[in-house]
Each structure stands twice: as structure tokens, then as C-alpha cells.
Design an enzyme around this catalytic site. Structure first.
Site: not given
Ligand code: 5GP
Length: 330
Positions: A169, A171, A174
Site C-alpha cells: 500500500g 506505492g 497504489c
């Protein structure tokens, strides 16, 4: 239901306290690391920064420049199917990733690292796939991920991974945390998984969430053996994609853009990534030099004459997030 009330930290929640140092210049800092891997028994020496295996950044042109600096490139997944020979320079500085269905393709690769890369490394099917890859390739240096907790880091290592990839999570493109509510603050994930891996003589990659060289420093300081970056490498000449009005596209591998490009749509799979436009940044070589200069400088601030000792020399201090937002960004 359980509630864990311990404080967990992201990179932006801490700074590193400066310390007395005998060093007079950042030129004295050695950024190379030599890692010996648990199962493959192979040794690797270089600067332990990796490009993410994402469409626009995991390119042959990126590999050419990163290999020159002793860094690792992870080609975007579609290259595994048809373009392996385009990544020729510095073969040891390459890490090929695939999914569970790519085991036989990966097992034919004879140099560099190979890895199994899934969004959720917590399934029994994934652990079985890591075991299968290890059985097929006893001498390969194998990466597996992604996970964010000590228990699963150890499980993947015991299943045959030399290196565990850590991050769910964080990124830049993301949307997993928004779509699903799942995740774990990245600095705490790195600290806890590194501790678990090092106890077994294995290694970890801190994957995602670095937006500056300072974040890369914090990942190494937290115990990461490698740091993987995607967004920081986007927008350069070496990336795939068109330059439009001074910007380039960058998208998550679980975004609609990636699903459409790779024909990966099905009725139950929604996007967990987004598409953004990033400003054009020129040659990646200049960005790399800037990143390396930031890491060198950090090492001189804490008296670490080698990247290896940075973690030992680090005292993190928790900061007030508001303060960091106002003053922390360039
Ligand atoms: P960045 O350096 O851009 O912050 O993070 C790069 C990492 O984000 C990648 O190495 C990968 O782990 C993760 N990532 C890439 N694309 C996606 C996506 O579409 N969805 C999610 N959840 N993570 C992604």
C-alpha cells in the site's frame, strides 16, 4: 476483532538525529554493499537500489544506466515473455519478476535474481509457489513478496526465499489502502521485517513509498538491505511513454491503464492502482547522482563511513507530521 494500539510509522513520521562524526567529506562514504544470500549462497556487490518492475520504468534503457551505477533493474513483467535478451548489460544487476503462473519461465533464467511478485503474499498458494520455485532452482537467488509482517517474512524465507519484498500500500500510484483499507505504515514494516529476516540470515527489499532521497535513507536506516523505487524513476528519458506538454504518464501495475495494456481485465478484479502524469525530469543519470549524494550526505551527518553502518548509527526521532509537511518537502 483485535486492535493493535502500538504506534506504527511511515517515513514522513520520523527524522534522523545528527551525531558527532570524524568524517570530513561525503566523498569518504562507501555506498556499496556485499550481500551473501541464505539459500543460493551467491554473493552480490553493488549499490542496493532497485527500479520497480513497472511498465514505464523497468526498461532496457533504465537498465543500462542503473547497471553502470551497480544498481539493479527489475524489468516490467511483459519483458519476461518476449524481451529477455534486450536486457544484456550487467546481467548480475537484474531481477526478473513474475507471478505464480510464470514459474517455468523464471526457472529458465540463469543469471541475476528471480522473483515471485504478488500484491498479497499471505496466501498458501503463494507460499507453495515459492517452495516450487526453490525446488526447481536450488541455486537461484529468489525474491518473494509482498508482505509487511515479521511472521510472513519468516514463512517466505523458510519456504525458500533469499530476499523478501516488503510493502503493501505505500506505492505512489497504489490505491490499495483506499480501495481495501489494508496496509501497514512502511517504515515500521521495514524495521519489523528486516529484524525477522536478519535473524534468519536473509534479506529484505523496502518496496514503495520513497518520494525523496531522504526516504531512501530512512529505509536503509530502518534495516532495509535493498530499496525499490518506482515513482522517483518515472518521467525520465529512459522511461517508456510519450512526453506530452512536459509530462509523462506513470501508472500502477494494477491500474486500469495496465489492465487494458496487458488485457488483464476480468469481472471480479477492480483497479488497485492509478495513472498519474509526472513532470519530465531529463536524464535518469542526474537523478541517480542526486539520490546518491543525498545518501552520502546522510551518512556523514550520523558518522557512518559505509552504507552498511548507517542503520547502526541511526537514532530516529518522531516528528509532528504537520511540521514535516511544511518544512520537509523541497
Ligand atoms: P513507488 O516507488 O512508486 O512509491 O512504489 C513502487 C511500488 O508500488 C512497486 O514496486 C509496487 O510494489 C507497487 N505498485 C506498483 N503498481 C501498483 C499498483 O497498481 N497497485 C499497488 N497496490 N501497488 C503498486
Amino acid at each position: 476483532m483485535l486492535l493493535n494500539e502500538e504506534i506504527k510509522l511511515d517515513y514522513s513520521d520520523v527524522l534522523i538525529r545528527p551525531k558527532r562524526s570524524t568524517m570530513s567529506s561525503r566523498g569518504e562514504v562507501y555506498l556499496g554493499r556485499t550481500h551473501k544470500f541464505l539459500w543460493s549462497k551467491k554473493e552480490w556487490t553493488g549499490i542496493p537500489i532497485m527500479s520497480a518492475n513497472m511498465d514505464t520504468v523497468g526498461t532496457p534503457a533504465m537498465h543500462k544506466i542503473l547497471a553502470k551505477h551497480g544498481m539493479i533493474t527489475c524489468p516490467a513483467k511483459h519483458h519476461l515473455k518476449k524481451n529477455i535478451n534486450k536486457f544484456m548489460s550487467g546481467k548480475k544487476n537484474i531481477c526478473w519478476f513474475g507471478g505464480i503462473d510464470d514459474i517455468s519461465r523464471l526457472s529458465k533464467i540463469s543469471s541475476g535474481f528471480i522473483g515471485l511478485d504478488v500484491a498479497n503474499g499471505y496466501t498458501i498458494r503463494f507460499v507453495d509457489a515459492v517452495k516450487k520455485l526453490r525446488n526447481k532452482c536450488p541455486k537461484a537467488t529468489i525474491v518473494a513478496g509482498n508482505v509487511v509482517t515479521a511472521d510472513m517474512t519468516q514463512e517466505l524465507i523458510l519456504a525458500g526465499a533469499d530476499i523478501v519484498k516488503v510493502g503493501i500500500g505505500p506505492g505512489s500510484v497504489c490505491t490499495t489502502r483506499i480501495k481495501t483499507g489494508i496496509g501497514y505504515p512502511q517504515l515500521s514494516a521495514v524495521i519489523e521485517c528486516a529484524d525477522a529476516a536478519h535473524g534468519l540470515n536473509a534479506h529484505i527489499i523496502a518496496d514503495g513509498g520513497c518520494v525523496s532521497s531522504g526516504d531512501i535513507v530512512k529505509a536503509f536506516a530502518g534495516g532495509a538491505d535493498f530499496v525499490m523505487i518506482g515513482g522517483m524513476l518515472a518521467g525520465h528519458d529512459e522511461c517508456e511513454g510519450e512526453l506530452v506538454n512536459g509530462e509523462m504518464k506513470f501508472y500502477g501495475m494494477a491500474s486500469k491503464s495496465a489492465m487494458n495494456k496487458h488485457n488483464n481485465n476480468n469481472h471480479y478484479r477492480g483497479a488497485e492502482g492509478k495513472t498519474v502524469s509526472v513532470p519530465y525530469k531529463g536524464k535518469v543519470d542526474d537523478t541517480i547522482k542526486d539520490i546518491l549524494s543525498g545518501i552520502r550526505s546522510a551518512c556523514t551527518y550520523v558518522g557512518a563511513n559505509r552504507l552498511k553502518t548507517l542503520s547502526k548509527c541511526t537514532t530516529f526521532v518522531r516528528v509532528n507530521n504537520t511540521h514535516n509537511t511544511i518544512y520537509g518537502n523541497e
